[in-house]
Design a protein around this motif. Structure first.
Motif, PDB file in Angstrom:
ATOM      1  N   ILE A   1      58.170  44.884  55.129  1.00 50.54           N
ATOM      2  CA  ILE A   1      57.052  44.311  55.984  1.00 50.54           C
ATOM      3  C   ILE A   1      58.311  42.809  56.446  1.00 50.54           C
ATOM      4  CG2 ILE A   1      55.219  42.613  56.140  1.00 50.54           C
ATOM      5  CD1 ILE A   1      53.778  44.747  54.441  1.00 50.54           C
ATOM      6  N   ASP A   2      58.373  42.679  57.728  1.00 43.92           N
ATOM      7  CA  ASP A   2      59.005  41.693  58.177  1.00 43.92           C
ATOM      8  C   ASP A   2      58.251  40.577  58.926  1.00 43.92           C
ATOM      9  OD1 ASP A   2      61.474  42.644  57.757  1.00 43.92           O
ATOM     10  OD2 ASP A   2      61.852  43.602  59.732  1.00 43.92           O
ATOM     11  N   ARG A   3      56.736  41.020  59.267  1.00 46.93           N
ATOM     12  CA  ARG A   3      56.227  40.070  59.927  1.00 46.93           C
ATOM     13  C   ARG A   3      54.511  40.171  59.317  1.00 46.93           C
ATOM     14  NH1 ARG A   3      56.951  37.631  65.490  1.00 46.93           N
ATOM     15  NH2 ARG A   3      59.201  38.096  64.881  1.00 46.93           N
ATOM     16  N   ILE A   4      53.912  39.129  59.096  1.00 42.62           N
ATOM     17  CA  ILE A   4      52.574  39.094  58.967  1.00 42.62           C
ATOM     18  C   ILE A   4      51.613  38.232  60.053  1.00 42.62           C
ATOM     19  CG2 ILE A   4      50.890  38.593  57.323  1.00 42.62           C
ATOM     20  CD1 ILE A   4      52.461  39.415  55.025  1.00 42.62           C
ATOM     21  N   ALA A   5      50.776  39.028  60.724  1.00 38.29           N
ATOM     22  CA  ALA A   5      50.115  38.149  61.712  1.00 38.29           C
ATOM     23  C   ALA A   5      48.693  38.278  61.492  1.00 38.29           C
ATOM     24  CB  ALA A   5      50.398  38.642  63.274  1.00 38.29           C
ATOM     25  N   LEU A   6      47.937  37.004  61.426  1.00 38.14           N
ATOM     26  CA  LEU A   6      46.489  37.075  61.069  1.00 38.14           C
ATOM     27  C   LEU A   6      45.952  36.452  62.178  1.00 38.14           C
ATOM     28  CD1 LEU A   6      47.046  35.500  57.465  1.00 38.14           C
ATOM     29  CD2 LEU A   6      45.802  37.653  57.885  1.00 38.14           C
ATOM     30  N   LEU A   7      45.309  37.322  63.027  1.00 35.06           N
ATOM     31  CA  LEU A   7      44.618  37.269  64.141  1.00 35.06           C
ATOM     32  C   LEU A   7      42.994  36.735  64.102  1.00 35.06           C
ATOM     33  CD1 LEU A   7      47.025  38.756  64.939  1.00 35.06           C
ATOM     34  CD2 LEU A   7      46.152  39.263  66.950  1.00 35.06           C
ATOM     35  N   ASP A   8      42.748  35.569  63.554  1.00 34.45           N
ATOM     36  CA  ASP A   8      41.456  35.140  63.373  1.00 34.45           C
ATOM     37  C   ASP A   8      41.036  36.070  62.253  1.00 34.45           C
ATOM     38  OD1 ASP A   8      39.822  32.885  64.116  1.00 34.45           O
ATOM     39  OD2 ASP A   8      38.371  34.363  64.723  1.00 34.45           O
ATOM     40  N   ALA A   9      41.626  36.270  61.219  1.00 34.13           N
ATOM     41  CA  ALA A   9      41.641  37.034  60.046  1.00 34.13           C
ATOM     42  C   ALA A   9      41.838  36.452  58.850  1.00 34.13           C
ATOM     43  CB  ALA A   9      42.428  38.220  60.346  1.00 34.13           C
ATOM     44  N   ASN A  10      42.101  35.051  58.728  1.00 32.71           N
ATOM     45  CA  ASN A  10      42.403  34.633  57.329  1.00 32.71           C
ATOM     46  C   ASN A  10      41.271  34.002  56.412  1.00 32.71           C
ATOM     47  OD1 ASN A  10      41.935  32.530  59.232  1.00 32.71           O
ATOM     48  ND2 ASN A  10      43.785  31.390  58.554  1.00 32.71           N
ATOM     49  N   TYR A  11      40.042  34.532  56.821  1.00 37.77           N
ATOM     50  CA  TYR A  11      38.726  34.030  56.070  1.00 37.77           C
ATOM     51  C   TYR A  11      39.246  33.910  54.731  1.00 37.77           C
ATOM     52  CZ  TYR A  11      36.413  35.420  60.304  1.00 37.77           C
ATOM     53  OH  TYR A  11      35.977  35.600  61.592  1.00 37.77           O
ATOM     54  N   ASN A  12      39.698  34.749  54.018  1.00 35.47           N
ATOM     55  CA  ASN A  12      39.766  35.011  52.623  1.00 35.47           C
ATOM     56  C   ASN A  12      40.844  34.136  52.081  1.00 35.47           C
ATOM     57  OD1 ASN A  12      37.960  36.999  52.984  1.00 35.47           O
ATOM     58  ND2 ASN A  12      39.191  38.737  52.060  1.00 35.47           N
ATOM     59  N   PHE A  13      41.719  33.483  52.623  1.00 34.25           N
ATOM     60  CA  PHE A  13      42.728  32.676  52.066  1.00 34.25           C
ATOM     61  C   PHE A  13      42.399  31.601  50.902  1.00 34.25           C
ATOM     62  CE2 PHE A  13      45.497  29.117  51.427  1.00 34.25           C
ATOM     63  CZ  PHE A  13      46.705  29.895  51.003  1.00 34.25           C
ATOM     64  N   GLU A  14      42.768  31.910  49.832  1.00 33.45           N
ATOM     65  CA  GLU A  14      42.582  30.943  48.614  1.00 33.45           C
ATOM     66  C   GLU A  14      43.715  30.695  47.928  1.00 33.45           C
ATOM     67  OE1 GLU A  14      40.123  28.960  48.350  1.00 33.45           O
ATOM     68  OE2 GLU A  14      38.645  30.073  49.545  1.00 33.45           O
ATOM     69  N   ALA A  15      44.198  29.254  47.835  1.00 33.24           N
ATOM     70  CA  ALA A  15      45.539  29.256  46.966  1.00 33.24           C
ATOM     71  C   ALA A  15      45.102  29.440  45.480  1.00 33.24           C
ATOM     72  CB  ALA A  15      45.864  27.961  47.211  1.00 33.24           C
ATOM     73  N   SER A  16      44.223  29.341  44.954  1.00 33.80           N
ATOM     74  CA  SER A  16      43.710  29.582  43.695  1.00 33.80           C
ATOM     75  C   SER A  16      43.983  31.086  43.631  1.00 33.80           C
ATOM     76  CB  SER A  16      42.434  29.031  43.242  1.00 33.80           C
ATOM     77  OG  SER A  16      41.434  29.743  44.072  1.00 33.80           O
ATOM     78  N   ALA A  17      43.569  31.919  44.376  1.00 31.23           N
ATOM     79  CA  ALA A  17      43.900  33.340  44.318  1.00 31.23           C
ATOM     80  C   ALA A  17      45.211  33.868  44.302  1.00 31.23           C
ATOM     81  CB  ALA A  17      42.885  34.112  45.350  1.00 31.23           C
ATOM     82  N   GLY A  18      46.359  32.963  44.466  1.00 29.51           N
ATOM     83  CA  GLY A  18      47.695  33.543  44.644  1.00 29.51           C
ATOM     84  C   GLY A  18      48.073  33.583  45.971  1.00 29.51           C
ATOM     85  N   HIS A  19      47.413  33.717  47.133  1.00 26.51           N
ATOM     86  CA  HIS A  19      47.803  33.979  48.214  1.00 26.51           C
ATOM     87  C   HIS A  19      48.754  33.192  48.845  1.00 26.51           C
ATOM     88  CE1 HIS A  19      43.299  35.311  48.881  1.00 26.51           C
ATOM     89  NE2 HIS A  19      44.027  36.377  47.964  1.00 26.51           N
TER      90      HIS A  19
END
Length: 341
Positions: free
Chosen positions: A193-211
């Protein structure tokens, strides 16, 4: 009959041999189909549909001909909640056609990418990923023990139908982000995977979950890798006078959680105007485009379709993107919208 045979032979040679030669030549020069693919009725493309891993539907679209001497880039798009593959591909809106066909146009944006030349040095293939029930979050809940492992398996085999080597641009809209976050929660992000694009799709992000750490480790693994986030201020949007987003939810807040984690570790520039807040890392490999939404509109799908979000996400940081200036609209792919199904 022996006398007539030479006559018939000469007559056949004059009347039919040229047409037969043209037919044989056309067949010889026709683009070869990839194994398992069929010819699409739209734009002479190739298509392959697969059902995998208990309710995951994949649709591949490939150009009429793939150059075996070139590498292949696979644009893998995880579908938003409530949208089928056909609706996400898009179609020309006509009376009686469901409005969902006219909001994302991922198919037309992929074709426009090929026209812009992003496939000049590589073959560009599209795969759309649909979960049973038209919701990746619901599909994950339906597999409480091994949803993330299943997602990792799906992604690991995305390139199987294609000639190699294959590099992947992984994109998601809305609930499709559940696929990307499930992948990160299972294991390190795959090196293909060279590229990750979150198009209004990052609701789940939590640093505490290791993301955040997963994303940084992946970015640090190869200088080609890019992270693109597109979102808008959804904190106060309403439907029928009622709030849509809870007090801690939405992609605006999630984007700032991402920035809170990433910016201290990867210093970012800031550009602002009345509509946009833009953050970029010094090497340009992390980019946030956050719409301020001063009119408090629902921009959830407009960021993707009306504003050419797929095009921006794929072009950013690539040579073709240096002269392309159509993010924010109007649509830059109208000629490539397919007819209604």
């Amino acid at each position: 009959m022996r006398v007539l045979a030479p006559l018939f032979a000469r007559l056949f040679s004059r009347l039919f041999a040229p047409s037969l030669a043209l037919l044989l030549s056309a067949c010889a020069n026709a683009p070869a189909l990839l194994p398992g693919f069929q010819r699409s009725v739209h734009f002479d493309e190739q298509r392959l549909e697969l059902q995998v891993n208990d309710g995951v539907r994949l649709l591949y679209l490939a150009p009429p001909r793939l150059d075996p001497a070139k590498p292949t880039r696979l644009l893998a798009f995880a579908l938003p909640n409530g949208n089928s593959i056909e609706q996400t591909l898009g179609a020309r809106l006509e009376p009686g056609l469901d409005w969902h066909y006219d909001i994302q146009h991922v198919g037309a944006q992929w074709r426009r990418l090929r026209e812009l030349g992003s496939s000049g040095e590589e073959n560009l293939v599209l795969v759309l990923m649909e979960a049973r029930g038209l919701s990746w979050p619901a599909w994950r809940r339906a597999h409480p023990q091994d949803a993330n492992a299943r997602i990792a398996e799906v992604v690991a085999h995305l390139a199987d139908p294609l000639p190699g080597p294959v590099r992947i641009d992984l994109m998601a809209h809305s609930g499709g982000g559940g696929l990307i976050f499930g992948l990160m929660e299972q294991a390190p992000i795959p090196p293909a995977i060279d590229r990750i694009a979150l198009l209004d799709a990052n609701y789940n992000f939590e640093a505490s979950a290791g993301h955040g750490r997963r994303l940084l480790d992946w970015l640090d693994g190869d200088a080609r890798r890019q992270l693109v986030v597109i979102a808008y201020d959804d904190r106060n949007i309403q439907i029928d006078g009622k709030p849509v987003i809870g007090p801690t939810g939405g992609t605006w807040r999630a984007s700032h959680r991402m920035l809170d984690f990433l910016a201290p570790l990867r210093p970012m520039s800031l550009e602002e105007d009345a509509d946009w807040l833009r953050r970029r890392s010094g090497d340009g490999r992390i980019a946030f485009f956050l719409h301020r939404n001063p009119d408090n509109k629902i921009l959830h799908t407009r960021l993707v379709g009306e504003m050419n979000g797929v095009l921006l996400s794929a072009l950013l940081g690539r040579p073709e993107g240096k002269t392309w200036q159509r993010f924010g609209g109007p649509r830059d792919y109208e000629a490539w919208v397919q007819p209604r199904p």
